[in-house]
Design an enzyme around this catalytic site. Structure first.
Site, PDB file in Angstrom:
ATOM      1  N   ARG A 115     -32.553 -39.117  52.604  1.00  0.00           N
ATOM      2  CA  ARG A 115     -33.255 -38.578  53.785  1.00  0.00           C
ATOM      3  C   ARG A 115     -34.421 -37.663  53.424  1.00  0.00           C
ATOM      4  NH1 ARG A 115     -27.924 -38.164  55.814  1.00  0.00           N
ATOM      5  NH2 ARG A 115     -27.513 -39.946  57.166  1.00  0.00           N
ATOM      6  N   LYS A 170     -49.625 -39.727  54.179  1.00  0.00           N
ATOM      7  CA  LYS A 170     -49.313 -41.074  54.675  1.00  0.00           C
ATOM      8  C   LYS A 170     -48.723 -41.866  53.521  1.00  0.00           C
ATOM      9  CE  LYS A 170     -52.643 -41.902  58.374  1.00  0.00           C
ATOM     10  NZ  LYS A 170     -53.738 -42.787  58.807  1.00  0.00           N
ATOM     11  N   GLU A 181     -64.718 -44.772  49.233  1.00  0.00           N
ATOM     12  CA  GLU A 181     -64.058 -43.754  50.073  1.00  0.00           C
ATOM     13  C   GLU A 181     -64.807 -42.421  49.985  1.00  0.00           C
ATOM     14  OE1 GLU A 181     -61.517 -44.346  52.120  1.00  0.00           O
ATOM     15  OE2 GLU A 181     -60.310 -45.978  51.282  1.00  0.00           O
ATOM     16  N   LYS A 185     -60.832 -34.030  53.629  1.00  0.00           N
ATOM     17  CA  LYS A 185     -59.593 -34.673  54.090  1.00  0.00           C
ATOM     18  C   LYS A 185     -58.575 -33.596  54.479  1.00  0.00           C
ATOM     19  CE  LYS A 185     -56.291 -38.230  53.757  1.00  0.00           C
ATOM     20  NZ  LYS A 185     -55.895 -39.520  53.255  1.00  0.00           N
ATOM     21  N   GLU A 209     -52.338 -38.027  63.163  1.00  0.00           N
ATOM     22  CA  GLU A 209     -53.361 -38.907  63.735  1.00  0.00           C
ATOM     23  C   GLU A 209     -53.241 -39.112  65.234  1.00  0.00           C
ATOM     24  OE1 GLU A 209     -54.590 -42.010  61.010  1.00  0.00           O
ATOM     25  OE2 GLU A 209     -55.188 -43.255  62.689  1.00  0.00           O
ATOM     26  N   ARG A 251     -57.934 -37.292  63.053  1.00  0.00           N
ATOM     27  CA  ARG A 251     -57.636 -37.905  61.757  1.00  0.00           C
ATOM     28  C   ARG A 251     -58.127 -39.351  61.702  1.00  0.00           C
ATOM     29  NH1 ARG A 251     -52.374 -37.382  57.733  1.00  0.00           N
ATOM     30  NH2 ARG A 251     -53.184 -38.829  56.193  1.00  0.00           N
ATOM     31  N   ASN A 294     -60.769 -43.258  59.300  1.00  0.00           N
ATOM     32  CA  ASN A 294     -60.723 -44.719  59.287  1.00  0.00           C
ATOM     33  C   ASN A 294     -62.106 -45.346  59.459  1.00  0.00           C
ATOM     34  OD1 ASN A 294     -57.912 -44.803  58.994  1.00  0.00           O
ATOM     35  ND2 ASN A 294     -57.642 -44.456  61.182  1.00  0.00           N
ATOM     36  N   HIS A 305     -62.707 -48.854  58.340  1.00  0.00           N
ATOM     37  CA  HIS A 305     -61.414 -49.495  58.070  1.00  0.00           C
ATOM     38  C   HIS A 305     -61.069 -50.617  59.047  1.00  0.00           C
ATOM     39  CE1 HIS A 305     -60.977 -46.216  55.295  1.00  0.00           C
ATOM     40  NE2 HIS A 305     -59.780 -46.595  54.935  1.00  0.00           N
ATOM     41  N   HIS A 362     -60.099 -53.585  56.989  1.00  0.00           N
ATOM     42  CA  HIS A 362     -58.735 -54.133  56.952  1.00  0.00           C
ATOM     43  C   HIS A 362     -58.720 -55.608  57.339  1.00  0.00           C
ATOM     44  CE1 HIS A 362     -56.304 -50.105  57.192  1.00  0.00           C
ATOM     45  NE2 HIS A 362     -56.724 -50.382  55.976  1.00  0.00           N
ATOM     46  N   HIS A 383     -59.520 -52.710  48.329  1.00  0.00           N
ATOM     47  CA  HIS A 383     -59.498 -51.891  49.543  1.00  0.00           C
ATOM     48  C   HIS A 383     -60.800 -51.087  49.713  1.00  0.00           C
ATOM     49  CE1 HIS A 383     -57.963 -49.312  52.714  1.00  0.00           C
ATOM     50  NE2 HIS A 383     -58.333 -48.263  51.998  1.00  0.00           N
TER      51      HIS A 383
HETATM   52  P1  NAD Z   1     -54.254 -49.332  42.909  1.00  0.00           P
HETATM   53  O1  NAD Z   1     -53.169 -48.362  42.937  1.00  0.00           O
HETATM   54  O2  NAD Z   1     -53.904 -50.782  42.932  1.00  0.00           O
HETATM   55  O3  NAD Z   1     -55.160 -49.039  41.642  1.00  0.00           O
HETATM   56  C1  NAD Z   1     -56.232 -49.893  41.340  1.00  0.00           C
HETATM   57  C2  NAD Z   1     -56.110 -50.437  39.915  1.00  0.00           C
HETATM   58  O4  NAD Z   1     -56.472 -49.400  39.020  1.00  0.00           O
HETATM   59  C3  NAD Z   1     -54.699 -50.859  39.527  1.00  0.00           C
HETATM   60  O5  NAD Z   1     -54.805 -52.039  38.767  1.00  0.00           O
HETATM   61  C4  NAD Z   1     -54.201 -49.713  38.647  1.00  0.00           C
HETATM   62  O6  NAD Z   1     -53.278 -50.157  37.674  1.00  0.00           O
HETATM   63  C5  NAD Z   1     -55.481 -49.270  38.015  1.00  0.00           C
HETATM   64  N1  NAD Z   1     -55.521 -47.878  37.580  1.00  0.00           N
HETATM   65  C6  NAD Z   1     -55.156 -46.770  38.293  1.00  0.00           C
HETATM   66  N2  NAD Z   1     -55.470 -45.671  37.591  1.00  0.00           N
HETATM   67  C7  NAD Z   1     -56.053 -46.085  36.435  1.00  0.00           C
HETATM   68  C8  NAD Z   1     -56.625 -45.415  35.327  1.00  0.00           C
HETATM   69  N3  NAD Z   1     -56.697 -44.097  35.259  1.00  0.00           N
HETATM   70  N4  NAD Z   1     -57.131 -46.173  34.324  1.00  0.00           N
HETATM   71  C9  NAD Z   1     -57.106 -47.530  34.393  1.00  0.00           C
HETATM   72  N5  NAD Z   1     -56.600 -48.207  35.417  1.00  0.00           N
HETATM   73  C10 NAD Z   1     -56.081 -47.488  36.427  1.00  0.00           C
HETATM   74  O7  NAD Z   1     -55.261 -49.143  44.118  1.00  0.00           O
HETATM   75  P2  NAD Z   1     -56.119 -47.895  44.625  1.00  0.00           P
HETATM   76  O8  NAD Z   1     -57.472 -48.425  44.812  1.00  0.00           O
HETATM   77  O9  NAD Z   1     -55.909 -46.700  43.803  1.00  0.00           O
HETATM   78  O10 NAD Z   1     -55.445 -47.631  46.045  1.00  0.00           O
HETATM   79  C11 NAD Z   1     -55.456 -48.616  47.050  1.00  0.00           C
HETATM   80  C12 NAD Z   1     -54.254 -48.413  47.941  1.00  0.00           C
HETATM   81  O11 NAD Z   1     -54.295 -47.118  48.519  1.00  0.00           O
HETATM   82  C13 NAD Z   1     -54.182 -49.394  49.088  1.00  0.00           C
HETATM   83  O12 NAD Z   1     -52.882 -49.911  49.174  1.00  0.00           O
HETATM   84  C14 NAD Z   1     -54.486 -48.551  50.313  1.00  0.00           C
HETATM   85  O13 NAD Z   1     -53.861 -49.016  51.479  1.00  0.00           O
HETATM   86  C15 NAD Z   1     -53.947 -47.228  49.894  1.00  0.00           C
HETATM   87  N6  NAD Z   1     -54.525 -46.077  50.599  1.00  0.00           N
HETATM   88  C16 NAD Z   1     -53.672 -45.176  51.146  1.00  0.00           C
HETATM   89  C17 NAD Z   1     -54.170 -44.064  51.795  1.00  0.00           C
HETATM   90  C18 NAD Z   1     -53.229 -43.037  52.338  1.00  0.00           C
HETATM   91  O14 NAD Z   1     -53.671 -42.128  53.063  1.00  0.00           O
HETATM   92  N7  NAD Z   1     -51.972 -43.098  52.010  1.00  0.00           N
HETATM   93  C19 NAD Z   1     -55.543 -43.884  51.908  1.00  0.00           C
HETATM   94  C20 NAD Z   1     -56.394 -44.820  51.336  1.00  0.00           C
HETATM   95  C21 NAD Z   1     -55.860 -45.924  50.686  1.00  0.00           C
END
Ligand code: NAD
Length: 371
Positions: free
Chosen positions: A122, A144, A186, A228, A238, A242, A246, A249, A253, A267
Site C-alpha cells: 500500500r 505521476k 520537453e 514543473k 491536474e 498542471r 501537456n 502532448h 500522444h 516520446h
Molecule cells: P526511457 O526510459 O526509455 O529512456 C530512453 C533510452 O535512454 C532508454 O533506452 C534508456 O535505456 C536510455 N538511457 C537512459 N539513461 C541513459 C544514460 N544515462 N545513458 C545511456 N542511455 C540511457 O525513456 P525517457 O525518454 O527517459 O522517458 C520516456 C517515458 O517517460 C515515457 O514512457 C513517458 O510516458 C514518460 N513520461 C512520464 C512523465 C511523468 O510525469 N511521469 C512525464 C514525461 C514522460
C-alpha cells in the site's frame, strides 16, 4: 554543491538536487531517509551496464547495500508483465514499509518503479535517480507514475511523489544524441508554455547545451524542474494548471500511438512535433502570430530535431484515424478534447473550444507534406 529545487507539497515535500557527480554522493544523499542501510534498485539493462557500478559504489561509501533488478530498456517495459515482475521481486527482497525503492533510469523506469512503489504494501517511499534528460526535467518530478494499457499510454497509474530526486547531469553524457534531443523536446516545452525568456535563452544556449556544456545543462535542468515544481505545487492532481505541461502532448500522444510506441517516434520527439502543431493550430485560430510557429520550428530544426509529420518515417494513418487517436487521449473530459493552445511563445492556456475542422486541417496539411 548541487542546485536544489524544493517541491513544496504539504506533507509530501521533497528536494530535487541537480548537478554533476550526484551518483557518487548517492549514499550520503539517501542515508537520512533510510530506516536500515539497504535499498532496492529498479533499473534498465542499458543504464545498469553504464552506471550501476558507480551507484553501488556511491551507496557503499555511506555503508548502504543495494540489490538491483535490471529490466529490458524501452517503452514496452511500462506494462503489466514487468510491473508484476518488479513487485514480485521487491517482495522477494523483503522490502518493508520503511524501506526505499530506487528508480534508476529514464522515464520508463521512473514511471514503472514509482508505480510499483505506490502499490507495494500500500505504498513505500521511493527515490528517483533519473538518467535521461527527459526524466531529469520532467518525469522524475511531480509524482505521476504508471504503465501503458493496450487502450493507450499511461492509462493505469497513481500519483505517488518521490521522497528525493537526484539528477546527476554527468550521466547525460552517455545518452545517444537521439535520446538527448528527445529530452530536449520537453525542455523547449517549458519555455514555450510559460517562459518566453527561457525559450530565448535556449535559442542562444541550445547548441552548447547539446554538445556537452555542463553549466548550460545544469541551468536548463534547474529552470525546467523549477517550472514543473511550481506548477505541480499549485495543482498536484491536474485539476487545472498542471494540464499546461501537456503542451504538444495531445498531438504527440496520437502520433506515438500511430507509430505503435516504437522507435519510429520517441516520446520527446512526439512532444516536439506536437508543440509545433499546437502553435500552428493556435496561429490558424488567430490566437498567436504567424511568426510564432515558424520560430518554434526554426529552433527545433537548428537543434536537429523532428518538427513535422514529414519527419516521421514509415506509414501514418489518415486524418480520421489520427483524430480518433486524439479522442482516446486521457485529457478527454466529458467527451470533449482539451487542447493546450497558445497566445504566443511563453503564453499557453487550456481550452476545449477548438474547431474540429481546424484540427483536421493541421493534420491533413502535415500528412499532405509527406507525399
Ligand atoms: P526511457 O526510459 O526509455 O529512456 C530512453 C533510452 O535512454 C532508454 O533506452 C534508456 O535505456 C536510455 N538511457 C537512459 N539513461 C541513459 C544514460 N544515462 N545513458 C545511456 N542511455 C540511457 O525513456 P525517457 O525518454 O527517459 O522517458 C520516456 C517515458 O517517460 C515515457 O514512457 C513517458 O510516458 C514518460 N513520461 C512520464 C512523465 C511523468 O510525469 N511521469 C512525464 C514525461 C514522460
Amino acid at each position: 554543491m548541487p542546485e536544489t529545487v524544493h517541491v513544496d507539497l504539504p506533507g509530501r515535500a521533497y528536494d530535487v538536487r541537480i548537478g554533476p557527480g550526484l551518483i557518487a554522493q548517492a549514499g550520503a544523499q539517501i542515508a537520512p531517509l533510510l530506516s536500515r542501510p539497504q535499498v532496492s534498485i529498479l533499473t534498465d539493462e542499458t543504464v545498469a551496464g553504464l552506471h550501476l557500478e558507480a551507484l553501488r559504489t556511491g551507496l557503499a561509501d555511506a555503508g548502504i547495500s543495494a540489490q538491483a533488478l535490471a529490466l529490458p530498456p524501452g517503452e514496452a517495459t511500462k506494462s503489466w508483465g514487468p510491473l508484476e515482475q518488479s513487485v514480485g521481486w521487491l517482495l522477494d527482497q523483503k522490502v518493508e514499509r520503511g524501506d526505499i525503492v530506487v528508480a534508476f533510469g529514464g522515464g520508463v523506469i521512473g514511471d514503472l518503479a514509482g508505480f510499483a512503489a505506490a502499490i507495494l504494501r500500500r505504498g513505500v517511499r521511493f527515490v528517483q535517480i533519473p538518467t535521461s534528460l527527459l526524466a531529469q526535467v520532467d518525469s522524475s518530478v511531480g509524482g505521476k507514475t504508471g504503465i501503458n494499457a493496450a487502450q493507450g499510454k499511461n492509462l493505469i497509474g497513481a500519483f505517488h511523489q518521490p521522497a528525493l530526486v537526484l539528477a546527476d547531469t554527468a550521466v547525460l553524457g552517455t545518452l545517444t544524441t537521439r535520446d538527448f534531443l528527445a529530452g530536449y523536446g520537453e525542455v523547449v516545452k517549458y519555455g514555450l508554455l510559460g517562459d518566453a525568456r527561457f525559450f530565448e535563452w535556449l535559442e542562444g544556449q541550445g547548441p552548447a547545451l547539446a554538445s556537452g556544456d555542463m553549466a548550460a545543462r545544469v541551468e536548463a535542468v534547474r529552470r525546467s524542474v523549477q517550472m514543473k515544481a511550481d506548477i505541480v505545487t499549485r495543482d498536484e492532481t491536474e485539476q487545472g494548471d498542471r494540464a499546461l505541461l501537456n503542451l504538444g502532448h495531445t498531438f504527440g500522444h496520437a502520433l506515438e500511438a500511430a507509430t505503435g510506441y516504437s522507435d519510429k517516434l520517441l516520446h520527446g520527439e512526439g512532444v516536439a512535433i506536437g508543440c509545433a502543431m499546437a502553435f500552428e493550430l493556435s496561429a490558424r485560430m488567430g490566437l498567436c502570430s504567424q511568426e510564432d510557429p515558424s520560430r518554434v520550428r526554426a529552433h527545433l530544426k537548428t537543434m536537429g530535431m523532428k518538427t513535422d509529420l514529414a519527419d516521421i518515417s514509415g506509414d501514418l494513418p489518415n486524418t480520421d484515424a489520427l483524430m480518433a487517436l486524439m479522442a482516446q487521449d486521457k485529457k478527454v473530459v466529458q467527451g470533449s478534447l482539451r487542447f493546450i493552445l497558445t497566445r504566443g511563445i511563453g503564453s499557453a492556456f487550456i481550452t476545449s473550444d477548438v474547431p474540429g475542422d481546424l484540427v483536421r486541417g493541421v493534420l491533413q496539411d502535415g500528412l499532405d507534406a509527406r507525399q
